[in-house]
Design a protein around this motif. Structure first.
Motif, short mmCIF file in Angstrom:
data_model
loop_
_atom_site.label_atom_id
_atom_site.label_comp_id
_atom_site.label_asym_id
_atom_site.label_seq_id
_atom_site.Cartn_x
_atom_site.Cartn_y
_atom_site.Cartn_z
N PRO A 143 0.95 -1.18 0.10
CA PRO A 143 -0.15 0.01 -0.17
C PRO A 143 0.92 1.23 0.00
CG PRO A 143 0.02 -0.93 2.31
CD PRO A 143 0.82 -2.04 1.09
N LEU A 144 2.03 1.12 0.42
CA LEU A 144 3.00 2.37 0.47
C LEU A 144 3.39 2.78 -0.74
CD1 LEU A 144 5.29 1.67 3.29
CD2 LEU A 144 3.37 3.20 3.33
N PHE A 145 3.46 1.85 -1.89
CA PHE A 145 3.88 2.17 -3.35
C PHE A 145 2.82 1.68 -4.29
CE2 PHE A 145 7.62 1.37 -0.64
CZ PHE A 145 8.30 2.66 -0.97
N ALA A 146 1.43 1.98 -3.85
CA ALA A 146 0.50 1.80 -4.88
C ALA A 146 0.44 2.26 -6.24
CB ALA A 146 -0.77 2.07 -4.15
N GLY A 147 0.16 1.76 -7.27
CA GLY A 147 0.15 2.34 -8.56
C GLY A 147 1.15 2.34 -9.60
N ALA A 148 2.05 1.34 -9.10
CA ALA A 148 3.41 1.59 -9.94
C ALA A 148 3.97 2.82 -10.01
CB ALA A 148 3.07 0.92 -11.49
#
Length: 365
Positions: A156-161
């Motif tokens: 969830p910390l680095f969502a969405g590439a």
């Protein structure tokens, strides 16, 4: 499937010719063109199967696909195939235009045969190796240049590439220090240190490769001046443009030469009173010349519009970014469909006549 099977048979038949007939240069280049078209067929079949197996598209499945090894591999295959076919076609046009054709040898001396093998081997290595090197380059070197985003999966910390700038902002907030100008290797070290229990794709991320910029996993021909990877794309566009220009000039020379040669031959036969005597050698050469012209013209017709669109997009004269996948997946593999029709028109005619005779026989019975 039709493209793959047709080009596979095409490839095999030309390979047999090369072994049995000591290989004219024309047949060798046609073999390389066939190999390139076959690779494009493999790309199309793999892309269709992947789309069918996925069955649906969400943000998660999209990033999983564009960061997958399969996407990178078929991206290499499509680039390799199209470049090899175009390069072989360019050399074929030059060879025909200049008349540099190896003669068939009835009883070749060992030295001549060895020289022919060396030339064919070197030519095959260059036509296969140069496009392949260019195609795999984005995957093996200059990671910080070619990789713009990473997929961290369900993290969830680095969502969405996120791209490198977003990752560095997240890391700066987490470590409470300004973080800039890091390499992907340094970023992986920092992100993995945030999670002590494991080191996996969720913690270090999977790179979305150069070919994963779109879901079609194709070479990125549509670029803008602000795109950080524009130079690599422009080199490929200029390379393809140079090949198309060379083919165009070659076609003009071949056409002029063929017309003059036909007139000269007709005049000689008329003077010798042999107007109605068939010349089998000239007829075979004419058939081969027609095939070469067909290949050159179809390549010119399919590549020129695509290159014009690429240039117009770069100079902001049009914006077809949303249609890039459709344009590329239709325009680039088009020769893989067209080439076999011209190369094996007699073969298709025989199949048609056979089917027609079978249908007529059934109706009669």
């Amino acid at each position: 499937k039709a493209v793959v099977s047709t080009q596979s048979g095409h490839y095999g038949r030309e390979l047999v010719k090369i072994k049995s007939e000591k290989a004219s240069v024309n047949q060798f280049f046609i073999l390389m063109i066939s190999a390139g078209d076959f690779l494009m067929g493999v790309y199309l079949l793999t892309a269709v199967l992947a789309d069918w197996l996925a069955n649906s598209s969400t943000c998660r499945t999209q990033f999983e696909w564009t960061s997958s090894t399969t996407c990178s591999v078929i991206g290499v295959i499509s680039t390799w195939g199209s470049s090899m076919s175009l390069l072989a076609m360019t050399f074929l046009g030059l060879v025909r235009a200049k008349g540099l054709i190896y003669r068939r040898i009835a009883a070749p001396r060992e030295g001549v045969r060895r020289k022919l093998k060396i030339q064919m081997g070197l030519g095959g290595f260059l036509l296969c190796g140069v496009p392949l090197t260019f195609a795999v380059m984005p995957l093996i070197v200059f990671e910080d240049y070619f990789v713009q985003e990473r997929n961290f999966g369900l993290n969830p910390l680095f969502a969405g590439a996120p791209n490198k700038e977003k990752v560095q902002k997240i890391l700066g907030t987490y470590f409470q220090v300004p973080i800039q100008h890091l390499s992907w290797k340094e970023i992986r070290t920092l992100t993995s240190s945030m999670f002590q229990n494991e080191v996996s794709d969720v913690t270090v991320g999977k790179p979305i490769s150069f070919y994963g910029s779109t879901g079609f996993c194709l070479f990125k021909y549509f670029v803008r001046p602000g795109n950080p990877r524009k130079m690599f794309s422009l080199i490929m566009i200029l390379f393809n443009g140079a090949c198309v220009l060379t083919m165009t000039v070659s076609y003009i020379l071949i056409h002029v030469f063929a017309v003059k040669s036909a007139k000269k031959a007709a005049g000689q036969k008329k003077n010798e009173g042999r107007e109605n005597v068939p010349d089998q050698g000239r007829e075979r050469n004419t058939k081969l010349l027609k095939k070469v012209i067909y290949l050159i013209v179809t390549n010119i017709i399919t590549w020129i519009p695509f290159l014009c669109i690429c240039i117009a997009h770069y100079f902001d004269m049009s914006d077809l970014s949303g249609s890039y996948g459709i344009i590329s997946i239709v325009e680039l593999p088009l020769n893989a469909f067209i080439n076999p029709i011209g190369l094996y028109d007699q073969f298709f005619k025989k199949i048609y006549n056979k089917l027609q005779s079978v249908l007529i026989a059934r109706r009669t019975n």
